[in-house]
Scaffold this motif. Structure first.
Motif, PDB file in Angstrom:
ATOM      1  N   LEU A  66       0.731  -1.195   0.116  1.00 24.94           N
ATOM      2  CA  LEU A  66      -0.049  -0.201  -0.057  1.00 24.94           C
ATOM      3  C   LEU A  66       0.894   1.111  -0.028  1.00 24.94           C
ATOM      4  O   LEU A  66       1.704   1.393   0.723  1.00 24.94           O
ATOM      5  N   GLU A  67       0.611   2.271  -0.929  1.00 23.20           N
ATOM      6  CA  GLU A  67       1.441   3.309  -0.901  1.00 23.20           C
ATOM      7  C   GLU A  67       0.360   4.552  -1.092  1.00 23.20           C
ATOM      8  O   GLU A  67      -0.497   4.629  -2.224  1.00 23.20           O
ATOM      9  N   ALA A  68       0.721   5.636  -0.396  1.00 20.68           N
ATOM     10  CA  ALA A  68       0.086   6.792  -0.234  1.00 20.68           C
ATOM     11  C   ALA A  68       0.046   7.488  -1.641  1.00 20.68           C
ATOM     12  O   ALA A  68      -0.786   8.128  -2.211  1.00 20.68           O
ATOM     13  N   MET A  88      14.992  14.085  -7.725  1.00 19.54           N
ATOM     14  CA  MET A  88      14.113  14.692  -6.942  1.00 19.54           C
ATOM     15  C   MET A  88      14.764  14.594  -5.477  1.00 19.54           C
ATOM     16  O   MET A  88      14.349  15.481  -4.405  1.00 19.54           O
ATOM     17  N   THR A  91      19.849  10.376  -4.475  1.00 22.20           N
ATOM     18  CA  THR A  91      20.397  10.137  -5.738  1.00 22.20           C
ATOM     19  C   THR A  91      21.788   9.412  -5.932  1.00 22.20           C
ATOM     20  O   THR A  91      21.969   8.452  -6.537  1.00 22.20           O
ATOM     21  N   TRP A  92      22.733   9.593  -5.002  1.00 18.66           N
ATOM     22  CA  TRP A  92      24.104   9.117  -5.212  1.00 18.66           C
ATOM     23  C   TRP A  92      24.350   7.796  -4.589  1.00 18.66           C
ATOM     24  O   TRP A  92      23.857   7.476  -3.498  1.00 18.66           O
ATOM     25  N   LEU A 242      28.885  10.230  -0.982  1.00 16.74           N
ATOM     26  CA  LEU A 242      27.942  10.929  -0.879  1.00 16.74           C
ATOM     27  C   LEU A 242      27.414  11.594  -2.153  1.00 16.74           C
ATOM     28  O   LEU A 242      26.278  11.986  -2.204  1.00 16.74           O
ATOM     29  N   VAL A 276      -2.517   5.358   4.302  1.00 15.71           N
ATOM     30  CA  VAL A 276      -3.137   4.722   5.371  1.00 15.71           C
ATOM     31  C   VAL A 276      -3.578   5.427   6.492  1.00 15.71           C
ATOM     32  O   VAL A 276      -2.727   6.413   6.759  1.00 15.71           O
ATOM     33  N   ALA A 304       6.639   0.538   6.554  1.00 14.53           N
ATOM     34  CA  ALA A 304       7.925   1.577   6.161  1.00 14.53           C
ATOM     35  C   ALA A 304       7.596   2.816   5.956  1.00 14.53           C
ATOM     36  O   ALA A 304       7.883   3.658   5.024  1.00 14.53           O
ATOM     37  N   VAL A 313      -0.424   8.645  11.425  1.00 12.33           N
ATOM     38  CA  VAL A 313      -1.401   7.290  11.270  1.00 12.33           C
ATOM     39  C   VAL A 313      -2.000   6.915  12.831  1.00 12.33           C
ATOM     40  O   VAL A 313      -1.032   6.932  13.650  1.00 12.33           O
ATOM     41  N   ALA A 424      13.550  15.638   4.468  1.00 12.12           N
ATOM     42  CA  ALA A 424      14.391  14.971   3.721  1.00 12.12           C
ATOM     43  C   ALA A 424      14.973  13.681   4.327  1.00 12.12           C
ATOM     44  O   ALA A 424      14.129  13.030   4.890  1.00 12.12           O
ATOM     45  N   SER A 452      14.642   3.609   6.418  1.00 12.60           N
ATOM     46  CA  SER A 452      16.081   4.005   6.426  1.00 12.60           C
ATOM     47  C   SER A 452      16.297   4.644   7.603  1.00 12.60           C
ATOM     48  O   SER A 452      17.522   4.828   8.100  1.00 12.60           O
TER      49      SER A 452
HETATM   50  P1  FAD Z   1      10.758   6.639   2.065  1.00 14.59           P
HETATM   51  O1  FAD Z   1      11.334   6.621   0.795  1.00 14.59           O
HETATM   52  O2  FAD Z   1      10.522   7.977   2.710  1.00 14.59           O
HETATM   53  O3  FAD Z   1       9.434   5.602   1.787  1.00 14.59           O
HETATM   54  C1  FAD Z   1       8.434   5.546   2.853  1.00 14.59           C
HETATM   55  C2  FAD Z   1       7.186   5.452   1.791  1.00 14.59           C
HETATM   56  O4  FAD Z   1       5.991   5.546   2.808  1.00 14.59           O
HETATM   57  C3  FAD Z   1       7.005   6.646   0.943  1.00 14.59           C
HETATM   58  O5  FAD Z   1       6.783   6.300  -0.430  1.00 14.59           O
HETATM   59  C4  FAD Z   1       5.759   7.362   1.448  1.00 14.59           C
HETATM   60  O6  FAD Z   1       4.829   7.976   0.555  1.00 14.59           O
HETATM   61  C5  FAD Z   1       4.979   6.155   2.086  1.00 14.59           C
HETATM   62  N1  FAD Z   1       3.920   6.697   3.202  1.00 14.59           N
HETATM   63  C6  FAD Z   1       4.260   7.609   4.022  1.00 14.59           C
HETATM   64  N2  FAD Z   1       3.042   7.654   4.843  1.00 14.59           N
HETATM   65  C7  FAD Z   1       2.076   6.904   4.349  1.00 14.59           C
HETATM   66  C8  FAD Z   1       0.770   6.342   4.657  1.00 14.59           C
HETATM   67  N3  FAD Z   1       0.216   7.074   5.720  1.00 14.59           N
HETATM   68  N4  FAD Z   1       0.214   5.483   3.809  1.00 14.59           N
HETATM   69  C9  FAD Z   1       0.682   4.933   3.008  1.00 14.59           C
HETATM   70  N5  FAD Z   1       2.204   5.376   2.397  1.00 14.59           N
HETATM   71  C10 FAD Z   1       2.853   6.287   3.251  1.00 14.59           C
HETATM   72  N6  FAD Z   1      20.054   8.650   0.125  1.00 14.59           N
HETATM   73  C11 FAD Z   1      21.283   8.221  -0.740  1.00 14.59           C
HETATM   74  O7  FAD Z   1      21.643   7.123  -0.430  1.00 14.59           O
HETATM   75  N7  FAD Z   1      21.891   9.075  -1.566  1.00 14.59           N
HETATM   76  C12 FAD Z   1      21.647  10.212  -1.691  1.00 14.59           C
HETATM   77  O8  FAD Z   1      22.233  10.860  -2.718  1.00 14.59           O
HETATM   78  C13 FAD Z   1      20.542  10.765  -0.977  1.00 14.59           C
HETATM   79  N8  FAD Z   1      20.012  12.164  -1.259  1.00 14.59           N
HETATM   80  C14 FAD Z   1      19.011  12.527  -0.896  1.00 14.59           C
HETATM   81  C15 FAD Z   1      18.437  13.970  -1.245  1.00 14.59           C
HETATM   82  C16 FAD Z   1      17.098  14.425  -0.630  1.00 14.59           C
HETATM   83  C17 FAD Z   1      16.524  15.654  -1.217  1.00 14.59           C
HETATM   84  C18 FAD Z   1      16.386  13.261  -0.134  1.00 14.59           C
HETATM   85  C19 FAD Z   1      14.954  13.762   0.486  1.00 14.59           C
HETATM   86  C20 FAD Z   1      16.800  11.954   0.290  1.00 14.59           C
HETATM   87  C21 FAD Z   1      18.096  11.603   0.127  1.00 14.59           C
HETATM   88  N9  FAD Z   1      18.908  10.386   0.378  1.00 14.59           N
HETATM   89  C22 FAD Z   1      19.908   9.971  -0.292  1.00 14.59           C
HETATM   90  C23 FAD Z   1      17.963   9.619   1.461  1.00 14.59           C
HETATM   91  C24 FAD Z   1      17.070   8.553   0.778  1.00 14.59           C
HETATM   92  O9  FAD Z   1      16.542   8.998  -0.559  1.00 14.59           O
HETATM   93  C25 FAD Z   1      16.025   8.015   1.755  1.00 14.59           C
HETATM   94  O10 FAD Z   1      16.858   7.683   2.791  1.00 14.59           O
HETATM   95  C26 FAD Z   1      15.456   6.642   1.366  1.00 14.59           C
HETATM   96  O11 FAD Z   1      14.928   6.733  -0.116  1.00 14.59           O
HETATM   97  C27 FAD Z   1      14.364   6.297   2.252  1.00 14.59           C
HETATM   98  O12 FAD Z   1      13.935   5.008   1.925  1.00 14.59           O
HETATM   99  P2  FAD Z   1      12.662   4.579   2.869  1.00 14.59           P
HETATM  100  O13 FAD Z   1      12.019   3.509   2.069  1.00 14.59           O
HETATM  101  O14 FAD Z   1      13.216   4.218   4.123  1.00 14.59           O
HETATM  102  O15 FAD Z   1      11.760   5.679   3.111  1.00 14.59           O
END
Ligand code: FAD
Length: 486
Positions: A66-68, A88, A91-92, A242, A276, A304, A313, A424, A452
């Protein structure tokens, strides 16, 4: 497909909400029956949720994702504008990140990386801009200045921090690590104020703020030491890990492979555009209700959802007090990341800092667009924070804070105003990790919390998201161990 997320601006089109991305999923749902009881529901389709959903479905579990949002990738996704990927969020990546590299090898993407920098054009300089004016250095001088300033910052033990964080992938914070976790970078800078030259101070402060997206006062000194340790205790390592290697096709070209592989297992059901709202859980399993009122049931759940939006939530029973407190405190990163397409080709080779007066602190040439223009990426944060879409002239002026440039296009995602992230990448204020890292990682009845934001190694990176998704799937598989098909 166009996502609702992100913004772009050009002179001809003005400001537009929503940008095209290959991470948008069509059709948005493949749910066939509302009555199915899934083995596991994964909430969140960022890298953590995607990894968990893939590994669980490949193991034979019936999975609902499930994804928002209308897309995969969460805080890591790329827009594709006129054939060019703008990153967005995340990236790296680097081959020293074990989890990420395992996945890059799995999908045969080892040759799909490119280097952000190209130091072969006219303005092949490091520009250090402060209210006193702009100084120029060679990139070699830049590296030397950065290394000397960061070495002074981290050298609390005469060993560049190695004795404080000897095992950067360990979840144990030693008493010494806890001491530095209760200290901010501002506290540490006060200790070494007489050791830094004015330029070293500018470099140290701006680099820390690039990492934390907070302020010097809200940045845990320990977490900076942790990043430094992960990067091999050197500035050169920081650059390699980085900000250097990115996917030629953008992050979404990587993430889509996780989703496709999970789908091909035949065990994945999914629903996008499904925020959710409530999660009820107990001995009998889990019941999840979306904002639209759709209800789904499962035996287990992998949550997640990021830290800064976890309290949005409603959990029944409520979240454990330690986790709730951590989510109430949240992390501090309010990074402002903006891309500019500029017609000045010579600026492809610049790197620069514009601090402490400017809205964007750190910027550099990041690529060449199909039109032959330069792509510059720049970062700001809580320090001089702004919302790019609310004041485009301010945003453009912040780019001019590095060097005069002719801006043709802006592309960005406002992570601070994003209701499913509220920030972020994870970066903690002093004390959060010492007090709550264990709480954030603990499971609650049938729910495994994975993100993460509380990974052990590359916490707050794509690698950490994959680390956590892997852990969550292993945990849930163990719950089902003994079932014939596993
Ligand atoms: P997320 O990617 O945040 O996934 C969580 C998901 O849960 C999202 O899709 C969200 O929509 C969903 N969600 C939230 N609430 C709800 C709800 N109520 N119901 C349903 N779904 C929901 N990392 C690197 O390794 N290299 C980089 O260069 C780097 N640069 C970055 C630059 C920026 C500007 C940002 C924002 C992040 C960067 N990061 C980088 C960090 C990296 O993007 C994140 O640490 C990683 O993508 C997080 O993954 P995740 O799955 O843990 O969380």
């Amino acid at each position: 497909m166009t996502s609702k997320d992100g913004y772009s601006w050009t002179k001809a089109q003005g400001l537009r909400a929503g940008v095209p991305s290959i991470g948008v999923i069509e059709p948005p749902s493949n749910v066939k029956s509302a009555d199915t009881v899934y083995d596991v529901i994964v909430v969140g389709a960022g890298y953590c949720g995607l990894t968990a959903a893939r590994d669980a479905s490949l193991a034979g579990l019936k999975v609902l994702l499930l994804e928002a949002r209308d897309r995969i990738g969460g805080r890591s996704w790329s827009s594709n504008i006129e054939g060019y990927p703008y990153e967005m969020g995340g990236t790296w990546v680097f081959w020293g990140q074990a989890n990420v590299w395992r996945e890059i090898a799995r999908y045969g993407m080892q040759d799909e990386l490119e280097i952000s920098y190209d130091f072969s054009r006219g303005i092949n300089k490091y520009l250090l801009s402060s209210p006193q004016g702009t100084q120029t250095f060679t990139h070699e001088e830049e590296d030397a200045l950065m290394q000397s300033s960061l070495a002074k910052l981290v050298n609390v033990d005469g060993c560049l921090g190695k004795t404080v964080v000897p095992f950067p992938h360990s979840g144990v914070l030693t008493p010494e690590a806890r001491k530095y976790d209760h200290m901010s970078v501002a506290d540490r800078l006060a200790e070494i104020k007489n050791d830094l030259t004015p330029n070293e101070r500018l470099c140290a402060e701006s680099f820390v703020l690039l990492c934390s997206g907070g302020t010097l006062e809200t940045t845990s000194f320990y977490e900076f030491l942790h990043w430094w340790a992960l990067s091999g205790y050197s500035y050169e390592g920081c650059i390699d890990y980085l900000v250097k290697y990115k996917f030629r096709g953008g992050q979404s070209s990587f993430a889509i492979n996780f989703f496709k592989e999970a789908l091909a297992s035949g065990n994945l059901t999914y629903a996008f555009n499904s925020p959710v709202a409530t999660i009820q859980h107990g001995g009998n399993g889990v019941q999840i209700t979306t904002r639209a009122g759709q209800t789904y049931k499962s035996t287990k759940m992998i949550c997640a959802i990021p830290l800064n939006v976890l309290n949005d939530v409603a959990f029944d029973p409520p979240l454990a007090p330690g986790r709730k407190a951590a989510a109430t405190t949240g992390h501090v990163n309010q990074c402002v990341k903006v891309h500019a397409e500029i017609s000045d080709r010579d600026l492809r080779s610049f790197t620069g800092i514009s601090y402490p007066h400017n809205g964007l602190i750190y910027g550099f040439g990041d690529g060449e667009t199909p039109a032959g223009n330069t792509h510059v990426v720049a970062f700001g944060g809580q320090h001089n924070h702004f919302h790019p879409e609310e004041n485009l002239e301010h945003t453009k002026a912040a780019f001019q804070g590095f060097a005069p440039m002719n801006i043709e296009r802006l592309v960005f995602h406002n992570w601070s105003k994003d209701e499913f992230a509220k920030g972020a990448w994870f970066f903690p204020a002093p004390g959060l990790l010492s007090t709550h890292l264990k709480d954030m990682r603990a499971r609650e009845s049938n729910i495994v919390f994975a993100c993460s934001d509380w990974a052990l190694g590359w916490r707050s990176f794509i690698d950490g998201a994959i680390e956590e998704g892997t852990r969550a799937a292993i945990t849930v598989r163990a719950d089902f161990a003994g079932r014939a098909k596993l």
